[in-house]
Write an enzyme that holds these catalytic residues in place. Sequence first.
Site, short mmCIF file in Angstrom:
data_model
loop_
_atom_site.label_atom_id
_atom_site.label_comp_id
_atom_site.label_asym_id
_atom_site.label_seq_id
_atom_site.Cartn_x
_atom_site.Cartn_y
_atom_site.Cartn_z
N LYS A 210 7.12 1.40 4.68
CA LYS A 210 7.67 2.66 5.20
C LYS A 210 6.57 3.46 5.89
O LYS A 210 6.72 3.93 7.00
CB LYS A 210 8.27 3.43 4.03
N GLU A 216 -2.38 -2.20 -0.22
CA GLU A 216 -2.10 -3.61 -0.51
C GLU A 216 -1.46 -4.29 0.69
O GLU A 216 -1.86 -5.39 1.11
CB GLU A 216 -1.15 -3.74 -1.71
N GLY A 272 11.66 4.60 -0.93
CA GLY A 272 11.23 3.20 -0.99
C GLY A 272 12.10 2.36 -1.91
O GLY A 272 12.58 1.29 -1.54
N ARG A 273 12.31 2.84 -3.14
CA ARG A 273 13.06 2.03 -4.11
C ARG A 273 14.56 2.05 -3.86
O ARG A 273 15.32 1.40 -4.58
CB ARG A 273 12.74 2.49 -5.53
N GLU A 358 10.62 4.56 -11.99
CA GLU A 358 9.92 5.39 -11.00
C GLU A 358 10.79 6.62 -10.69
O GLU A 358 10.27 7.68 -10.37
CB GLU A 358 9.63 4.60 -9.73
N HIS A 389 16.34 -16.55 -26.87
CA HIS A 389 15.35 -17.36 -27.59
C HIS A 389 13.99 -16.70 -27.57
O HIS A 389 12.98 -17.36 -27.82
CB HIS A 389 15.29 -18.76 -26.97
N LYS A 509 -3.94 5.76 -7.10
CA LYS A 509 -4.24 5.33 -5.72
C LYS A 509 -5.50 6.02 -5.21
O LYS A 509 -6.37 5.41 -4.64
CB LYS A 509 -3.09 5.71 -4.79
C1 G6Q Z 1 9.19 3.61 -3.96
C2 G6Q Z 1 7.79 3.95 -3.93
C3 G6Q Z 1 6.86 2.79 -3.70
C4 G6Q Z 1 6.77 2.33 -2.26
C5 G6Q Z 1 5.55 1.44 -2.12
C6 G6Q Z 1 5.40 0.87 -0.73
O1 G6Q Z 1 10.08 4.40 -4.10
O2 G6Q Z 1 7.59 4.97 -3.04
O3 G6Q Z 1 7.15 1.69 -4.51
O4 G6Q Z 1 7.92 1.66 -1.89
O5 G6Q Z 1 4.39 2.14 -2.47
O6 G6Q Z 1 5.30 1.88 0.20
P1 G6Q Z 1 5.35 1.57 1.73
O7 G6Q Z 1 6.69 1.01 2.05
O8 G6Q Z 1 5.08 2.87 2.42
O9 G6Q Z 1 4.27 0.54 2.01
#
Ligand code: G6Q
Length: 546
Positions: A210, A216, A272-273, A358, A389, A509
């Site tokens: 996003k 990462e 994001g989620r 989250e 199990h 972070k």
């Molecule tokens: C989700 C969070 C988080 C996010 C990641 C990736 O709700 O905000 O999990 O999706 O940190 O972020 P980017 O899509 O910006 O790389």
Amino acid sequence: MTTTKTPLTQMKSWKSLADHYTTIGDVHMRTLFADDPGRGERLTAEEADLFFDYSKNRVSDETLKLLFDLADESGLRERIDAMFSGEKINITEDRAVLHIALRAPRDAKIEVDGENIIPGVHEVLNRMSAFSKRIRSGEWKGYTGKPIKNIVNIGIGGSDLGPVMAYEALKHFSERTLTFRFISNVDGTDFAEAVHDLDPTETLFIVASKTFTTLETMTNANTARNWLLGALDNAEDSIAKHFVAVSTNAEKVSEFGIDTANMFGFWDWVGGRYSMDSAIGLSTMLAIGPENFLEMLDGFHRMDEHFRTAPWDKNLPVLMALLSVWYGNFFGAETVAVLPYEQYLKRFPAYLQQLTMESNGKYITLNGSPVDYSTGAIYFGEPGTNGQHSFYQLIHQGTRLIPCDFIAFGKSLNPLGSHQDMLVANVFAQSEALAFGKTEDQVKAEGTPDWLVPHRVFEGNRPSNTILADELSPSVLGQLIALYEHCVFAQGTIWQINSFDQWGVELGKQLAKQIIPELESDDLPELKHDSSTNNLIRRYRAAKEK
Ligand code: G6Q
């Protein structure tokens, strides 16, 4: 910005629930079922393809009435309307929360800052469809003229968990001539293992981010670029054939070297989620094709409409949310187990971990004050029957109350002999055993020696929901995800927290950014952390040099 609202624990319905708990808290489900033999048919609700049995819960009609009062007193109806109409309910980020717009029909109208956002949503869907068709048909060629055979999604968190889960969940519907891989971890092993058997000339990377700034993802994307260029004599113009981006940040995308013509956008009103059904789901669409993807969106939408309009006693996400509040806040339950009896849903619990924790892992209310009650539960799970199990022992005979969501299907997508009957028999057996247990008399009647009896008694009275659908399809997956999304929102509304920000991930972070140069510099810099962190940094540097 703050809102004024009666604090949760001072609400009339909350106090009534607390009183009511003292009378019903210890009542056994054996009694509840004996007193009301029709309960198993009555305490159910149904929507689209999902049948929801919530009869095996420690609730009476009075409990439910009080929980519905709590939903009313919490202003849940108004909050739902506010979300669906595009109000900026994510107050700490000053954003609307409109994942529901991602699956709204073409003729819907939802405005953000005076602009109808639905045409933009469908424009991106159309571009995704056209692109997916080109890749799937082999029309899109890599730099050396070969069709794409491998698709690698690079993303993390919300830009990874949804795509991975959906790919696994809908594998049955996927194009098997294409190979899909997902790279998220900054641990180089993730990248190395994902590409080790792939031919760069047949590989397409989707950089899904996003913000397009996530450490990462950008690290993995750069490594991918070097991997590709290394195989193609550093031909920079190969990037356009092997990289596409999914992002809200066009500037950063072109800085990276990806042509914005190959970028699929989304918007800041998609968290994001909550984004797997936006362009972040491009890998899903490539796998299952545009038609199936649209079917999945339709499933989401059906659940959205249900959540928006159904009365509480028929409203699946609201019932689920209220039951989890009942256990979390009155019985002191700290977890919820999600137990899908469907191998294709093996990543569903991992996906839900982020969605639930989250979103609702917050101790500050919308007013800015700390809560004096528990909020988000710990969600965990594994597919059945494997979990049986492993950790189910603790659910059956441990000292903690762990409400369970069982998810099961009438038909298998891979019917093999009597496998499905065995699988589903186990679901029903588990929820029955959890609810009713096995008494001392029953254990004795089996001829168990006296000393062994206490070990073999199951006290029961352990609650569960069962969600039943005919078959796992793209639409059913959409319904299931939307069910949990809205459950999370309804929980967050009752707890008076913002389910849509995630400030808690920030501090780590920031600190990591500070520590990276301390690990990489040639000479040991002056370390200004606590003595433990300083010592660990020194040990790591020493290990690197060995
Ligand atoms: C989700 C969070 C988080 C996010 C990641 C990736 O709700 O905000 O999990 O999706 O940190 O972020 P980017 O899509 O910006 O790389």
